[in-house]
Design an enzyme around this catalytic site. Structure first.
Site: not given
Ligand code: DTB
Ligand code: SF4
Ligand code: SAM
Length: 313
Positions: A48, A92, A124, A184, A256
């Site tokens: 990213c 999701c 989602c 969300c 959540r």
């Molecule tokens: C959110 O608030 N938490 C989730 C989901 N939305 C997409 C993602 C958590 C990511 C934790 C780090 C990982 O596993 O890369």
């Molecule tokens: Fe990329 Fe989303 Fe990670 Fe930020 S949180 S570095 S936009 S994947």
């Protein structure tokens, strides 16, 4: 409750008073022992271009997460089918993109959304920034919810991410809302923010009209190679307070208990549920980091008499 000092006073109440208030609000609006199980899949991992200081998927940090192309729809639907069998009702799909770009990749995501819906799951997505037209196309494909976190307060945002700003975030949330997709949006604690930053973020979320239907509260998963790897850990009780305040400010939202459950004891997770959390990510992987296994969660819920929400007929 409209001002930061008011929210701060709530946050700082004696813990048992705070949890009692949050539980009372929770019972008024939900009155059951149900938990929504959402399964998460990274459909496009790593590489990213953004600089989010917490994120293992940012290309600029050496975290050992390999960049992978967008998954094939069939593989995504296979994962969705397994998640449904295990008891998830929402699926999701996350992509490590700064923003959605029109073209074959977005078309494939739309196909994934249609497939997930045809399995009888709520769909989602979390794909980065969206234009109004892209939001509309997602909705047409059947997307029920879009995850786009504010992550922290407006004041703190620039310390965590410099490649976009708070207004970009709010703009995407508006595009999602206007397309008729449910919102969300939540954030992360443990990034060196102050308690006022946490309260300010919750206030911004709660001020949205209508309020977000879903509010994920994440505890930072400290991943080696990210700038926040050595951030001081937050205590369980800070997580409980955050969830309780989110519940009181946003009484109808699904709150959540998101990333960080592996760092919480089972008792701490139950305390978060006492404080109003009624949804979790279900399955042994979040996007790139670990999460409790299906069986472990189901055993915990069974012991506590918490019932997974059933799919809508
Ligand atoms: C959110 O608030 N938490 C989730 C989901 N939305 C997409 C993602 C958590 C990511 C934790 C780090 C990982 O596993 O890369
Ligand atoms: Fe990329 Fe989303 Fe990670 Fe930020 S949180 S570095 S936009 S994947
Ligand atoms: N790229 C899209 C975006 O940023 O909106 C979607 C995916 S991004 C990984 C989704 C969310 O995961 C982020 O907003 C952040 O709140 C959360 N997240 C990422 N890394 C995390 C970590 N190490 N600990 C806790 N939450 C994290």
């Amino acid at each position: 409750m409209r001002t930061l000092p008011e929210v701060r006073a709530l946050h700082d109440l004696p813990l048992l008073d705070l949890v009692y208030r949050a539980q009372s609000v929770h019972r008024e609006h939900f009155g059951d022992n149900k938990v929504q199980l959402c399964s998460l899949l990274s459909v496009k991992t790593g590489g990213c271009p953004e600089d989010c200081a917490y994120c293992p998927q940012a290309a600029r940090y050496q975290t050992g997460v390999a960049a992978e192309p967008l998954m094939e729809t069939s593989a995504v639907l296979e994962a969705a089918g397994k998640a449904r069998e295990a008891g998830a009702t929402r699926f999701c799909m996350g992509a490590a993109w700064r923003e959605v770009k029109d073209g074959p990749q977005f078309d494939r995501v739309l196909e994934m959304v249609r497939g997930v819906k045809s399995l009888g799951l709520e769909a989602c997505c979390t794909l980065g920034m969206l234009s109004p037209d892209q939001a509309r196309r997602l909705r047409e494909a059947g997307c029920d919810a879009y995850n786009h976190n504010l992550d922290t307060s407006r004041e703190k945002y620039g310390d965590i991410i410099t490649t976009r700003d708070y207004d970009d975030r709010l703009r995407t949330l508006r595009n999602v809302r206007e397309a008729g997709i449910t919102v969300c949006s939540g954030g992360i604690i443990g990034m060196g923010e102050s308690v006022d930053d946490r309260c300010s973020m919750l206030l911004t979320l709660a001020a949205q009209e209508p309020q977000p239907e879903s509010v994920p509260i994440n505890m930072l998963v400290r991943v080696e190679g990210t700038p926040l790897f050595s951030a001081p850990p937050v205590s369980t009780i800070e997580m409980v307070r955050m969830i309780a305040v989110a519940r009181i400010l946003m009484p109808r939202a699904m709150v959540r208990l998101s990333a960080g459950r592996e760092q919480l004891s089972e008792e701490a997770q139950l305390l978060c549920m006492m404080a109003g959390a009624n949804s979790v990510f279900f399955g042994e992987k979040l996007l790139t980091t670990g999460n409790p296994a299906y069986a472990q969660d189901l055993a915990l819920f069974a012991q506590a008499g918490i019932e997974p929400l059933q799919p809508r007929p």
